[in-house]
Design a protein around this motif. Structure first.
Motif, mmCIF file in Angstrom:
data_model
loop_
_atom_site.group_PDB
_atom_site.id
_atom_site.type_symbol
_atom_site.label_atom_id
_atom_site.label_comp_id
_atom_site.label_asym_id
_atom_site.label_seq_id
_atom_site.Cartn_x
_atom_site.Cartn_y
_atom_site.Cartn_z
ATOM 1 N N UNK A 88 14.082 37.411 49.825
ATOM 2 C CA UNK A 88 12.991 36.874 48.535
ATOM 3 C C UNK A 88 12.309 35.460 48.951
ATOM 4 N N UNK A 89 13.180 34.558 49.150
ATOM 5 C CA UNK A 89 12.609 33.195 49.192
ATOM 6 C C UNK A 89 12.149 32.846 50.842
ATOM 7 N N UNK A 90 12.556 33.810 51.738
ATOM 8 C CA UNK A 90 12.091 33.796 52.945
ATOM 9 C C UNK A 90 10.915 33.445 53.404
ATOM 10 N N UNK A 91 9.605 33.755 52.181
ATOM 11 C CA UNK A 91 8.506 33.622 52.370
ATOM 12 C C UNK A 91 8.101 32.266 52.127
ATOM 13 N N UNK A 92 8.936 31.140 51.304
ATOM 14 C CA UNK A 92 8.558 30.079 51.091
ATOM 15 C C UNK A 92 10.013 29.172 51.345
ATOM 16 N N UNK A 93 9.778 28.309 52.253
ATOM 17 C CA UNK A 93 11.108 27.345 52.426
ATOM 18 C C UNK A 93 11.628 26.597 50.879
ATOM 19 N N UNK A 94 11.949 27.372 50.334
ATOM 20 C CA UNK A 94 12.720 26.742 49.126
ATOM 21 C C UNK A 94 13.847 25.772 49.320
ATOM 22 N N UNK A 95 13.534 24.451 49.122
ATOM 23 C CA UNK A 95 14.722 23.486 49.452
ATOM 24 C C UNK A 95 15.908 23.762 48.755
ATOM 25 N N UNK A 96 17.062 24.137 49.552
ATOM 26 C CA UNK A 96 18.314 24.217 48.711
ATOM 27 C C UNK A 96 19.239 23.099 48.694
ATOM 28 N N UNK A 97 18.867 22.006 49.343
ATOM 29 C CA UNK A 97 19.665 21.002 49.293
ATOM 30 C C UNK A 97 19.135 19.961 48.165
ATOM 31 N N UNK A 98 20.187 19.094 47.593
ATOM 32 C CA UNK A 98 19.771 18.580 46.331
ATOM 33 C C UNK A 98 19.231 17.299 46.845
ATOM 34 N N UNK A 99 18.437 16.370 46.022
ATOM 35 C CA UNK A 99 17.895 15.328 46.082
ATOM 36 C C UNK A 99 18.959 14.180 46.696
ATOM 37 N N UNK A 100 18.791 13.420 47.553
ATOM 38 C CA UNK A 100 19.902 12.411 47.814
ATOM 39 C C UNK A 100 20.388 11.801 46.859
ATOM 40 N N UNK A 101 21.895 11.372 46.620
ATOM 41 C CA UNK A 101 22.366 11.217 45.406
ATOM 42 C C UNK A 101 21.714 9.657 44.783
ATOM 43 N N UNK A 102 21.214 8.776 45.810
ATOM 44 C CA UNK A 102 20.633 7.817 45.454
ATOM 45 C C UNK A 102 19.441 7.826 44.583
ATOM 46 N N UNK A 103 18.912 8.878 44.776
ATOM 47 C CA UNK A 103 17.571 9.194 43.994
ATOM 48 C C UNK A 103 17.846 9.603 42.379
ATOM 49 N N UNK A 104 19.110 9.431 42.171
ATOM 50 C CA UNK A 104 19.579 9.913 40.639
ATOM 51 C C UNK A 104 19.999 8.565 39.901
ATOM 52 N N UNK A 105 19.948 7.443 40.765
ATOM 53 C CA UNK A 105 20.371 6.259 40.366
ATOM 54 C C UNK A 105 20.016 5.783 38.586
ATOM 55 N N UNK A 106 18.694 6.149 38.440
ATOM 56 C CA UNK A 106 18.240 5.673 37.219
ATOM 57 C C UNK A 106 18.096 6.624 36.228
ATOM 58 N N UNK A 107 18.471 8.178 36.777
ATOM 59 C CA UNK A 107 18.831 9.308 35.798
ATOM 60 C C UNK A 107 19.850 9.188 35.029
ATOM 61 N N UNK A 108 20.875 8.090 35.755
ATOM 62 C CA UNK A 108 22.090 7.956 34.858
ATOM 63 C C UNK A 108 21.914 7.244 33.741
ATOM 64 N N UNK A 109 20.873 6.304 34.001
ATOM 65 C CA UNK A 109 20.634 5.123 33.006
ATOM 66 C C UNK A 109 19.779 5.639 31.875
ATOM 67 N N UNK A 110 18.747 6.963 32.463
ATOM 68 C CA UNK A 110 17.934 7.446 31.377
ATOM 69 C C UNK A 110 18.195 8.777 31.506
ATOM 70 N N UNK A 111 19.251 9.525 30.734
ATOM 71 C CA UNK A 111 19.464 10.765 30.958
ATOM 72 C C UNK A 111 18.169 11.639 30.103
ATOM 73 N N UNK A 112 18.229 12.744 30.781
ATOM 74 C CA UNK A 112 16.754 13.644 30.383
ATOM 75 C C UNK A 112 16.743 13.742 28.770
ATOM 76 N N UNK A 113 18.085 14.143 28.211
ATOM 77 C CA UNK A 113 17.931 14.214 26.621
ATOM 78 C C UNK A 113 17.541 13.104 25.959
ATOM 79 N N UNK A 114 17.355 11.975 26.563
ATOM 80 C CA UNK A 114 16.895 10.624 25.691
ATOM 81 C C UNK A 114 15.689 10.372 26.096
ATOM 82 N N UNK A 115 14.807 10.977 26.924
ATOM 83 C CA UNK A 115 13.651 10.464 27.261
ATOM 84 C C UNK A 115 12.643 10.594 26.115
ATOM 85 N N UNK A 116 12.559 11.617 25.337
ATOM 86 C CA UNK A 116 11.594 11.644 24.075
ATOM 87 C C UNK A 116 11.769 10.625 23.297
ATOM 88 N N UNK A 117 12.982 10.073 23.001
ATOM 89 C CA UNK A 117 13.243 8.795 22.095
ATOM 90 C C UNK A 117 12.678 7.574 22.774
#
Length: 188
Positions: free
Chosen positions: A1-30
């Protein structure tokens, strides 16, 4: 199915989530720095998800013979073109304007932005293939419905790949960009 498009299967590097810890998705709207422009950008992402799901479902309905051919061809032309144009325009804006703004605000995340830009290049390739297949299906509906259904089998695989790609890419993009926006009070 996804051989038609190279869907990235690896996660973003861990250091990319540094701020996500401080600004979690469920708190964005507020967050007071969650500006209208950021909401609109995320709303566009949701529209892409919904539209790709819809095109996949409509194509599957055509294959299942629960969608009339002419209505399907019209629908595919209208909504397929809308998805392709909107994604190309959206990614162009991000690559030329939005990502540089994020990079200037916080260069720690440039590696993640480079991954997202590579995703855009990969998606451009599958959108081109989708456009080509979709155009063939539309033409074949009038000329040879059996062959149109064969081509629609390819198209349904492409729409499934687009959905998988968008789910991966857009989630990663939001998880990287929004915390940077909130942390640096950008776009407000």
């Amino acid at each position: 199915m996804t051989d038609l498009i190279p869907v990235r299967t690896t996660a973003m590097p861990a250091e990319m989530g540094v701020l996500l810890h401080d600004y979690p998705r469920d708190a964005w709207a507020a967050n007071p720095h969650f500006a209208k422009s950021t909401r609109e950008w995320m709303r566009a992402h949701e529209k892409f998800r919904v539209l790709s799901d819809h095109l996949h479902d409509q194509t599957q309905s055509f294959l299942d013979r629960t969608r009339d051919p002419d209505g399907f061809a019209d629908h595919l032309g209208r909504y397929g073109t809308a998805l392709v144009r909107a994604l190309h325009g959206h990614h162009h804006f991000e690559d030329l304007s939005f990502f540089p703004e994020l990079s200037e605000a916080d260069p720690r995340f440039d590696r993640g932005l480079e991954i997202l830009e590579k995703d855009h290049e990969a998606l451009d390739a599958v959108l081109d293939a989708f456009s080509h297949t979709g155009s063939r299906v539309i033409k074949l509906v009038q000329l040879d419905e059996a062959t149109a259904r064969e081509e629609a089998g390819i198209l349904v695989t492409q729409t499934e790949a687009i959905r998988a790609f968008l789910n991966r890419h857009l989630g990663d993009e939001e998880d990287l960009a929004v915390p940077v926006i909130l942390h640096h009070a950008l776009r407000g």
